[in-house]
Design an enzyme around this catalytic site. Structure first.
Site, PDB file in Angstrom:
ATOM      1  N   HIS A   6      31.515   8.347 -29.122  1.00 23.75           N
ATOM      2  CA  HIS A   6      30.714   7.993 -27.956  1.00 23.75           C
ATOM      3  C   HIS A   6      30.405   6.498 -27.952  1.00 23.75           C
ATOM      4  O   HIS A   6      29.746   5.987 -28.860  1.00 23.75           O
ATOM      5  CB  HIS A   6      29.406   8.799 -27.995  1.00 23.75           C
ATOM      6  N   ARG A   7      30.935   5.800 -26.952  1.00 27.82           N
ATOM      7  CA  ARG A   7      30.810   4.340 -26.874  1.00 27.82           C
ATOM      8  C   ARG A   7      31.331   3.692 -28.162  1.00 27.82           C
ATOM      9  O   ARG A   7      30.846   2.656 -28.597  1.00 27.82           O
ATOM     10  CB  ARG A   7      29.368   3.922 -26.584  1.00 27.82           C
ATOM     11  N   GLU A  33      35.069   7.117 -26.199  1.00 26.22           N
ATOM     12  CA  GLU A  33      34.493   7.206 -24.863  1.00 26.22           C
ATOM     13  C   GLU A  33      33.880   5.851 -24.549  1.00 26.22           C
ATOM     14  O   GLU A  33      33.293   5.207 -25.426  1.00 26.22           O
ATOM     15  CB  GLU A  33      33.432   8.312 -24.825  1.00 26.22           C
ATOM     16  N   ASP A  35      32.259   3.179 -21.028  1.00 17.06           N
ATOM     17  CA  ASP A  35      31.684   3.137 -19.689  1.00 17.06           C
ATOM     18  C   ASP A  35      32.142   1.891 -18.954  1.00 17.06           C
ATOM     19  O   ASP A  35      32.242   0.820 -19.556  1.00 17.06           O
ATOM     20  CB  ASP A  35      30.155   3.132 -19.777  1.00 17.06           C
ATOM     21  N   HIS A  48      27.389   0.214 -20.613  1.00 15.33           N
ATOM     22  CA  HIS A  48      26.854   1.495 -20.142  1.00 15.33           C
ATOM     23  C   HIS A  48      25.919   1.368 -18.936  1.00 15.33           C
ATOM     24  O   HIS A  48      26.068   2.077 -17.945  1.00 15.33           O
ATOM     25  CB  HIS A  48      26.104   2.207 -21.267  1.00 15.33           C
ATOM     26  N   GLU A 108      34.500   6.538 -18.585  1.00 11.40           N
ATOM     27  CA  GLU A 108      33.470   7.038 -17.673  1.00 11.40           C
ATOM     28  C   GLU A 108      33.231   6.008 -16.573  1.00 11.40           C
ATOM     29  O   GLU A 108      32.880   4.859 -16.845  1.00 11.40           O
ATOM     30  CB  GLU A 108      32.152   7.326 -18.392  1.00 11.40           C
ATOM     31  N   LYS A 110      31.043   4.403 -14.003  1.00 19.31           N
ATOM     32  CA  LYS A 110      29.589   4.296 -13.822  1.00 19.31           C
ATOM     33  C   LYS A 110      29.273   3.843 -12.393  1.00 19.31           C
ATOM     34  O   LYS A 110      28.653   2.808 -12.166  1.00 19.31           O
ATOM     35  CB  LYS A 110      29.014   3.321 -14.837  1.00 19.31           C
ATOM     36  N   ASP A 228      27.967  10.081 -31.355  1.00 20.98           N
ATOM     37  CA  ASP A 228      27.657   8.715 -31.776  1.00 20.98           C
ATOM     38  C   ASP A 228      28.091   8.448 -33.209  1.00 20.98           C
ATOM     39  O   ASP A 228      28.149   7.287 -33.625  1.00 20.98           O
ATOM     40  CB  ASP A 228      26.145   8.461 -31.692  1.00 20.98           C
TER      41      ASP A 228
END
Length: 247
Positions: A6-7, A33, A35, A48, A108, A110, A228
């Site tokens: 995640h990120r 992943e 954003d 993000h 993702e 945004k 994370d």
């Protein structure tokens, strides 16, 4: 079960930075992943929030910065003393790296607050440029945007993000033309996962940082988790064997 960072590795590295993505790859995550927002001059910035305030030493909306101005900011977030100055990467930079690394990418969009013009087309262009179509999924809380992606290229994998319980989400996914579900982990139950699997729709919950929760989701039949802490989850569930590629 696949592990998606995640990120990047946001629990231990500055989120949505190259150092974070490289750490996720180093520990054997199957994918990352990230954003995407759009700058004033149309660049795709990997960050993000709509504002830079939380994760950088700047203030203001991403959309009001040129990318050159964004590059003056330090995106090391709460890890500055540990890792030094980190820049906000472009999606182009991340995709070029990922194409060589052999890692999958979850982009993702945004655009649920600001409707960035041509965002979907710009993202697709980069996927095609780096021949990453087979290793990229596009997710968003803006389901209209996912529908636009599918109208532009129905073979691109799209995933519905949602944070509250949804009635028969697998049916909604089929209606929208989405190929996966990315629910908040709190909304996931065994019945929903089983019904989704019956429709060949994988479920990849976010943000799963507890090993016991991850194990329960695996038992439900979840294909992947978004976490994370990819290093911890890779040790529990096994890492990826990635073939390095070049273009």
């Amino acid at each position: 079960m696949f592990v998606i960072g995640h990120r990047g590795a946001a629990g231990t590295f500055p989120e949505n930075t190259m150092i974070s993505f490289k750490e996720a790859a180093r520990v054997g995550a199957h994918g990352i992943e990230l954003d995407v927002h759009m700058t004033k001059d149309g660049e795709l910035a990997v960050i993000h929030d709509e504002k830079v305030d939380r994760t950088t030493n700047g203030k203001g909306y991403v959309k009001d910065f040129t990318y050159q101005d964004l590059q003056k900011l330090d995106a090391s977030y709460k890890f500055k003393k540990k890792y030094g100055v980190c820049k906000i990467p472009t999606l182009n930079e991340v995709m070029e790296w990922a194409s060589r690394e052999g890692i999958s990418v979850n982009i993702e969009l945004k655009n649920n607050i600001f409707d960035y013009p041509y965002l979907e087309m710009k993202v697709l262009d980069l996927i095609y440029l780096y021949k990453m179509k087979e290793r990229t999924m596009i997710s968003s809380f803006n389901h209209n945007s996912l529908a636009r992606i599918s109208s532009l290229d129905s073979t691109i994998e799209t995933a519905i993000l949602y944070s509250y319980p949804m009635y028969e989400p697998w049916v909604y996914a089929q209606h929208l033309g989405a190929k996966a579900l990315h629910p908040n982990q709190r909304t996931v139950n065994e019945v929903n996962v089983a019904a989704s699997k019956d429709c060949q729709i994988p479920v990849r919950p976010y943000t799963v940082n507890d090993v016991k929760v991850a194990e329960q989701l695996r038992k439900y039949g979840c294909e992947s988790i978004i976490t994370d802490y990819p290093e911890k989850m890779v040790k529990q569930f096994g890492g990826a064997f990635r073939k390095k590629t070049s273009h």
